[in-house]
Scaffold this motif. Structure first.
Motif, mmCIF file in Angstrom:
data_model
loop_
_atom_site.group_PDB
_atom_site.id
_atom_site.type_symbol
_atom_site.label_atom_id
_atom_site.label_comp_id
_atom_site.label_asym_id
_atom_site.label_seq_id
_atom_site.Cartn_x
_atom_site.Cartn_y
_atom_site.Cartn_z
ATOM 1 N N GLU A 178 51.566 44.049 34.206
ATOM 2 C CA GLU A 178 51.491 43.590 35.601
ATOM 3 C C GLU A 178 50.142 42.920 35.878
ATOM 4 O O GLU A 178 50.077 41.878 36.549
ATOM 5 C CB GLU A 178 51.684 44.796 36.514
ATOM 6 N N VAL A 179 49.082 43.516 35.354
ATOM 7 C CA VAL A 179 47.743 42.954 35.545
ATOM 8 C C VAL A 179 47.622 41.614 34.838
ATOM 9 O O VAL A 179 47.014 40.670 35.371
ATOM 10 C CB VAL A 179 46.672 43.942 35.046
ATOM 11 N N ARG A 180 48.191 41.491 33.637
ATOM 12 C CA ARG A 180 48.120 40.210 32.908
ATOM 13 C C ARG A 180 48.848 39.115 33.671
ATOM 14 O O ARG A 180 48.360 37.979 33.768
ATOM 15 C CB ARG A 180 48.710 40.381 31.506
ATOM 16 N N THR A 181 50.023 39.426 34.191
ATOM 17 C CA THR A 181 50.755 38.424 34.975
ATOM 18 C C THR A 181 49.972 38.024 36.220
ATOM 19 O O THR A 181 49.907 36.837 36.578
ATOM 20 C CB THR A 181 52.138 38.960 35.373
ATOM 21 N N ALA A 182 49.357 39.003 36.878
ATOM 22 C CA ALA A 182 48.534 38.707 38.052
ATOM 23 C C ALA A 182 47.357 37.813 37.680
ATOM 24 O O ALA A 182 46.977 36.911 38.442
ATOM 25 C CB ALA A 182 48.040 40.007 38.679
ATOM 26 N N ALA A 183 46.776 38.055 36.503
ATOM 27 C CA ALA A 183 45.659 37.223 36.048
ATOM 28 C C ALA A 183 46.111 35.780 35.841
ATOM 29 O O ALA A 183 45.371 34.836 36.163
ATOM 30 C CB ALA A 183 45.085 37.789 34.748
ATOM 31 N N GLU A 184 47.303 35.588 35.317
ATOM 32 C CA GLU A 184 47.830 34.228 35.142
ATOM 33 C C GLU A 184 48.062 33.555 36.493
ATOM 34 O O GLU A 184 47.767 32.359 36.670
ATOM 35 C CB GLU A 184 49.137 34.278 34.347
ATOM 36 N N ARG A 241 50.980 42.047 41.094
ATOM 37 C CA ARG A 241 51.320 40.623 41.036
ATOM 38 C C ARG A 241 51.529 40.071 42.447
ATOM 39 O O ARG A 241 51.100 38.955 42.764
ATOM 40 C CB ARG A 241 52.591 40.423 40.197
ATOM 41 N N GLY A 242 52.183 40.862 43.288
ATOM 42 C CA GLY A 242 52.349 40.454 44.676
ATOM 43 C C GLY A 242 51.016 40.381 45.400
ATOM 44 O O GLY A 242 50.780 39.476 46.203
ATOM 45 N N HIS A 243 50.137 41.351 45.120
ATOM 46 C CA HIS A 243 48.800 41.309 45.722
ATOM 47 C C HIS A 243 48.099 40.006 45.382
ATOM 48 O O HIS A 243 47.471 39.380 46.252
ATOM 49 C CB HIS A 243 47.960 42.491 45.241
ATOM 50 N N SER A 263 39.645 35.892 35.991
ATOM 51 C CA SER A 263 41.048 35.941 35.571
ATOM 52 C C SER A 263 41.175 36.157 34.064
ATOM 53 O O SER A 263 42.071 36.879 33.606
ATOM 54 C CB SER A 263 41.778 34.659 35.993
ATOM 55 N N GLN A 264 40.269 35.571 33.271
ATOM 56 C CA GLN A 264 40.322 35.772 31.819
ATOM 57 C C GLN A 264 39.989 37.208 31.447
ATOM 58 O O GLN A 264 40.638 37.809 30.586
ATOM 59 C CB GLN A 264 39.340 34.813 31.130
ATOM 60 N N LEU A 265 38.960 37.766 32.072
ATOM 61 C CA LEU A 265 38.622 39.168 31.814
ATOM 62 C C LEU A 265 39.763 40.084 32.244
ATOM 63 O O LEU A 265 40.083 41.070 31.569
ATOM 64 C CB LEU A 265 37.339 39.544 32.560
ATOM 65 N N MET A 266 40.384 39.759 33.368
ATOM 66 C CA MET A 266 41.508 40.557 33.843
ATOM 67 C C MET A 266 42.678 40.476 32.870
ATOM 68 O O MET A 266 43.332 41.483 32.566
ATOM 69 C CB MET A 266 41.912 40.062 35.240
ATOM 70 N N TYR A 267 42.933 39.288 32.366
ATOM 71 C CA TYR A 267 44.039 39.108 31.411
ATOM 72 C C TYR A 267 43.795 39.923 30.141
ATOM 73 O O TYR A 267 44.712 40.518 29.576
ATOM 74 C CB TYR A 267 44.202 37.629 31.061
ATOM 75 N N GLY A 268 42.556 39.933 29.690
ATOM 76 C CA GLY A 268 42.230 40.694 28.494
ATOM 77 C C GLY A 268 42.061 42.180 28.727
ATOM 78 O O GLY A 268 41.949 42.960 27.776
ATOM 79 N N GLY A 269 42.023 42.615 29.980
ATOM 80 C CA GLY A 269 41.870 44.024 30.298
ATOM 81 C C GLY A 269 40.462 44.545 30.159
ATOM 82 O O GLY A 269 40.253 45.750 29.984
ATOM 83 N N TYR A 270 39.469 43.641 30.227
ATOM 84 C CA TYR A 270 38.078 44.051 30.042
ATOM 85 C C TYR A 270 37.450 44.461 31.372
ATOM 86 O O TYR A 270 37.377 43.665 32.308
ATOM 87 C CB TYR A 270 37.269 42.902 29.418
ATOM 88 N N TRP A 271 36.999 45.720 31.444
ATOM 89 C CA TRP A 271 36.240 46.246 32.581
ATOM 90 C C TRP A 271 37.022 46.269 33.886
ATOM 91 O O TRP A 271 36.465 46.490 34.952
ATOM 92 C CB TRP A 271 34.938 45.457 32.778
ATOM 93 N N VAL A 272 38.314 46.014 33.831
ATOM 94 C CA VAL A 272 39.116 45.970 35.056
ATOM 95 C C VAL A 272 39.401 47.393 35.519
ATOM 96 O O VAL A 272 39.753 48.260 34.717
ATOM 97 C CB VAL A 272 40.437 45.214 34.822
ATOM 98 N N ARG A 273 39.259 47.637 36.826
ATOM 99 C CA ARG A 273 39.501 48.967 37.400
ATOM 100 C C ARG A 273 40.659 48.871 38.387
ATOM 101 O O ARG A 273 40.476 48.908 39.607
ATOM 102 C CB ARG A 273 38.234 49.480 38.084
ATOM 103 N N ILE A 274 41.858 48.713 37.878
ATOM 104 C CA ILE A 274 43.037 48.536 38.722
ATOM 105 C C ILE A 274 44.129 49.480 38.245
ATOM 106 O O ILE A 274 44.503 49.461 37.064
ATOM 107 C CB ILE A 274 43.553 47.077 38.674
ATOM 108 N N ALA A 275 44.649 50.310 39.114
ATOM 109 C CA ALA A 275 45.695 51.275 38.770
ATOM 110 C C ALA A 275 47.054 50.599 38.794
ATOM 111 O O ALA A 275 47.856 50.771 39.719
ATOM 112 C CB ALA A 275 45.667 52.446 39.732
#
Length: 279
Positions: free
Chosen positions: A231-237, A83-85, A214-226
């Motif tokens: 945390e990823v959903r909040t970052a997508a928002e 989220r900070g990133h 951002s929508q794909l990231m929010y849904g978790g589709y194909w995202v490659r983030i450890a």
């Protein structure tokens, strides 16, 4: 593979951040001092025209936004939490570049450099590399298009495994963001800058791709983030809403800097500036 498959947070980078803070802090101070010095020279050299205080303020705001993102207390959060990133990405790659570009640093240089050096700068601005980089498609690919490669391949995790990778990302976001802001709404002369309709189309492309990523990231589709899925959903928002605001500001800057009926090429504008230096 999605973000849900990565239960661990970003690699800890805090241990290597402290010593690395001196360089960006010094760089920001030097940029501020150089800009203020040149702005003062421009005012003393031509009291009638001077140099816009609004442009000086804009450049200062850009440096301040960079300081917020790159220095404590936010720097640790930016380097250790996704989220900070994302917040750092918005500040370093979108908001700060727009403010810096609206400060018209190239125009300030052309007004204050000796004629010989001014002509050299114009030659660089109109060289083949500059003409290639300032094509809207190239600026769009480097700024917005690179996000697809960064977040949907293992590249992000590979880069953020070491503190130096975080700083490399900052440099990329800053340079690519400044390039895109310059191409879309920059007041500085640019070689063969397209008309307003074309620039609006490319700005629309940036808005659309930001929304899709951002929508794909929010849904978790194909995202490659450890990082944890929440945390990823909040970052997508943050990316979705913060990116929208930044792009609206860029559109407003385009409208504000648009001068109907004064379409001169970048070469003509730069040449006139150099001639004014002579006088």
């Amino acid at each position: 593979m999605t973000a849900h498959d990565h239960p661990h947070p970003l690699p800890e980078a805090g241990a290597g951040v402290g010593p690395a803070l001196l360089l960006p802090a010094l760089g920001l101070l030097l940029c501020a001092a150089a800009y203020l010095y040149l702005a003062g020279r421009a005012r003393r050299g031509n009291p009638g025209r001077g140099w816009s205080r609004w442009r000086t303020a804009s450049f200062g705001v850009g440096l301040l936004l960079l300081a917020v993102a790159l220095l404590p207390p936010l720097a640790g959060f930016v380097h250790t939490d996704f989220r900070g990133h994302m917040l750092g990405h918005l500040l370093v790659g979108m908001y700060a570049p727009l403010a810096l570009v609206l400060g018209a640093p190239a125009t300030l240089l052309l007004r204050t450099l000796p004629v010989r050096h001014g002509r050299r700068l114009v030659a660089v601005l109109h060289g083949r590399p500059a003409r290639f980089l300032t094509r809207p498609a190239v600026a769009w690919l480097l700024s917005t298009g690179s996000l697809v490669v960064l977040y949907f391949t293992p590249l992000f995790d590979a880069l953020t495994a070491r503190p130096a990778g975080h700083w490399l990302l900052h440099v990329h976001f800053l340079l690519a963001g400044c390039l895109f802001a310059h191409v879309i709404a920059g007041p500085d002369p640019a070689p063969a800058r397209p008309g307003v309709p074309t620039r609006l189309v490319w700005l629309g492309c940036a808005i659309a791709l930001h929304a899709v990523v951002s929508q794909l990231m929010y849904g978790g589709y194909w995202v490659r983030i450890a990082a944890p899925a929440a945390e990823v959903r909040t970052a997508a928002e943050i990316m979705y809403y913060g990116g929208d605001l930044a792009e609206l500001l860029l559109a407003a800057a385009l409208v504000a800097t648009w001068r109907p009926g004064r379409r001169t090429t970048g070469r003509a504008t730069s040449s006139l500036t150099v001639l004014r230096i002579k006088q």
